[in-house]
Design an enzyme around this catalytic site. Structure first.
Site, PDB file in Angstrom:
ATOM      1  NE  ARG A  21      -3.837  -1.982   2.569  1.00 35.73           N
ATOM      2  CZ  ARG A  21      -3.668  -2.958   3.443  1.00 35.73           C
ATOM      3  NH1 ARG A  21      -2.637  -2.916   4.286  1.00 35.73           N
ATOM      4  NH2 ARG A  21      -4.516  -3.961   3.501  1.00 35.73           N
TER       5      ARG A  21
ATOM      6  CB  CYS B 110      -9.050 -18.679  15.508  1.00 33.80           C
ATOM      7  SG  CYS B 110      -7.504 -17.975  16.117  1.00 33.80           S
TER       8      CYS B 110
END
Length: 468
Positions: free
Chosen positions: A25, A48
């Site tokens: 970016r 997770c």
């Protein structure tokens, strides 16, 4: 025009690809070439979420993938999948890689101006007889989750009247996998060598989890050190032995926690801490190395409460580490200040949360403290569905500074730990916490939120100590 600098990333999940994306970016491909190596088949996914995929709450594996390799490449990142980094040459500023594809092209060296080590963590697998047998599963990657699901499908297809699973370890992964297997109709036995499940809680709070798991139909055996995995005539796991007892198993799942995957870094002479994680400064730069960075589950971070470094394997931290690294490599400036040890989980409808220090941890660093527990409801007691939760709080003797909070309860219990996490981060005392302006309405909280009830009780205990 000056040649573009090259940023090399080792590891294509949360920390590594967050670093690559943030740097991209800030810098164009003409300014910064970014090459990332990932030895697996997936990038930027939620490890997770694997227990919930196994349990059926998540429909498909790809639902856990935040960004595919193709998406990263579209953003100008040279991402090379199924490519393993086998050596880091610090002096030569290069890494050696091996192509793991079937028609792989062997090994080659790639130079770097900036190196990001994001090798993650590896499941603990003790050296026990039978631990590597077919039917024994660790759950760390999407490949691990797929292998377990494939195995469960095979067991289900056998049409046995009962299906038995043994989960070794009762930490976060262990209890979440126990829930997933229970939901899938397995008779689940959880074995743990500790006094109570969830050693991330104090034993008195872990006992609440123990009772709840047993109430959900699981067999929870504590104080049980596993000594072997028994195998059948085909070499496949059929039982787990602990404390002299054999527990039958169609499938065995390891939930013993993880350790930093720092073998490459160690071989390269990079510094590691007491728990084996890489040591960095606040900018996530590896100590003593100007152009080497590290983040995610392979590093140790500063504990803001104890003042020590510790290993905390969480995707939230890994993404933040990556953002910091990418900003710094991209010419900006960012730091990662540390953690307070916040974690939340669930087993069926029981929510489990903690932040800050446990009693044993506070003693270990020489803190003197008071502890209190308070039972309250998650909503006004006169409303249907008001259920009790228990909040345990540690406060420093003398100053009243909050040191830690643990919460076990049902609907609405877990995320209340965030109140205490903010208080720990800002250094509030329990007396100051009493007057926090929290949201109130009967469906969401009693007039006194359960965390503030515990804070009042802790403040009274601190004041009593001062009078002595």
């Amino acid at each position: 025009m000056a040649a573009a600098r090259r940023m090399v990333v080792v590891g294509g999940d949360a920390a590594g690809m967050s670093a690559a994306s943030q740097a991209r970016r800030l810098r164009s491909p003409d300014e910064l070439e970014i090459v990332a190596f990932e030895r697996g088949d997936f990038t930027s996914y939620s490890a997770c979420g694997i227990p919930y995929w196994v349990g059926g709450s998540v429909n498909a594996r790809d639902d856990l993938v935040a960004r595919t390799p193709e998406k990263h490449r579209e953003r100008g990142i040279d991402l090379r999948m199924r490519t393993e980094v086998t050596q880091i040459d610090v002096d030569g500023s290069r890494v050696r890689t091996r192509d793991l594809t079937e028609d792989g092209g062997g090994e080659e060296w790639t130079g770097f101006d900036e190196l990001v080590v994001a090798t993650g963590a590896k499941p603990l697998r003790p050296p026990l007889p039978g631990i590597d047998a077919p039917g024994v599963h660790a759950v760390q990657t999407l490949e691990d989750g797929q292998a377990l699901l494939d195995a469960l499908g095979g067991v289900e297809d056998s049409r046995k009247e009962s299906r038995q699973a043994v989960v070794v370890g009762a930490g976060y992964i262990g209890v979440e996998m126990a829930e997933s297997l229970t939901v899938r109709g397995y008779e689940v036995t959880v074995l743990d060598q500790a006094e109570q499940p969830m050693t991330t809680l104090d034993p008195d709070m872990g006992a609440l989890v123990h009772d709840a798991m047993c109430g959900m139909g699981m067999e929870v055996v504590t104080g049980a050190a596993v000594t072997a995995v028994e195998t059948d005539g085909h070499g496949r796991a059929r039982a787990v032995t602990a404390g002299g007892t054999s527990y039958p198993a169609d499938v065995v799942v390891l939930g013993l926690g993880v350790a930093p995957e720092t073998s490459l870094a160690r071989e390269a002479g990079l510094p590691v801490g007491g728990s084996g994680g890489l040591l960095t400064d606040l900018a996530m730069r590896v100590r003593g190395h100007e152009n080497i960075w590290a983040g995610g589950d392979c590093v140790e971070v500063l504990d803001l409460v104890s003042g020590l470094t510790r290993h905390v394997a969480l995707g939230t931290h890994a993404n933040k580490h990556g953002q910091v690294i990418g900003a710094n490599i991209g010419g900006g400036y960012a730091t990662f200040p540390g953690v307070v040890g916040t974690a939340v989980s669930k087993v069926c409808d029981l929510e489990i949360a903690r932040t800050g220090l446990l009693e044993a941890q506070a003693r270990e660093v020489g803190l003197q403290f008071v502890t209190v527990t308070a039972d309250s409801t998650g909503r006004a007691g006169y409303l249907p569905g008001a259920e009790t939760m228990r909040v345990k709080m540690l406060a420093e003797r003398g100053t009243g500074r909050l040191l830690g909070t643990q919460i076990v309860g049902r609907t609405g219990a877990g995320k209340r730990v965030d109140i205490a996490a903010v208080a720990l981060t800002t250094g509030l005392t329990v007396e100051q916490m009493i007057y926090l302006d929290l949201g109130y309405a009967p469906p969401f909280s009693p007039v006194w939120d359960p965390v503030l009830v515990a804070a009042r009780k802790a403040a009274a205990a601190v004041q009593e100590e001062r009078r002595r």
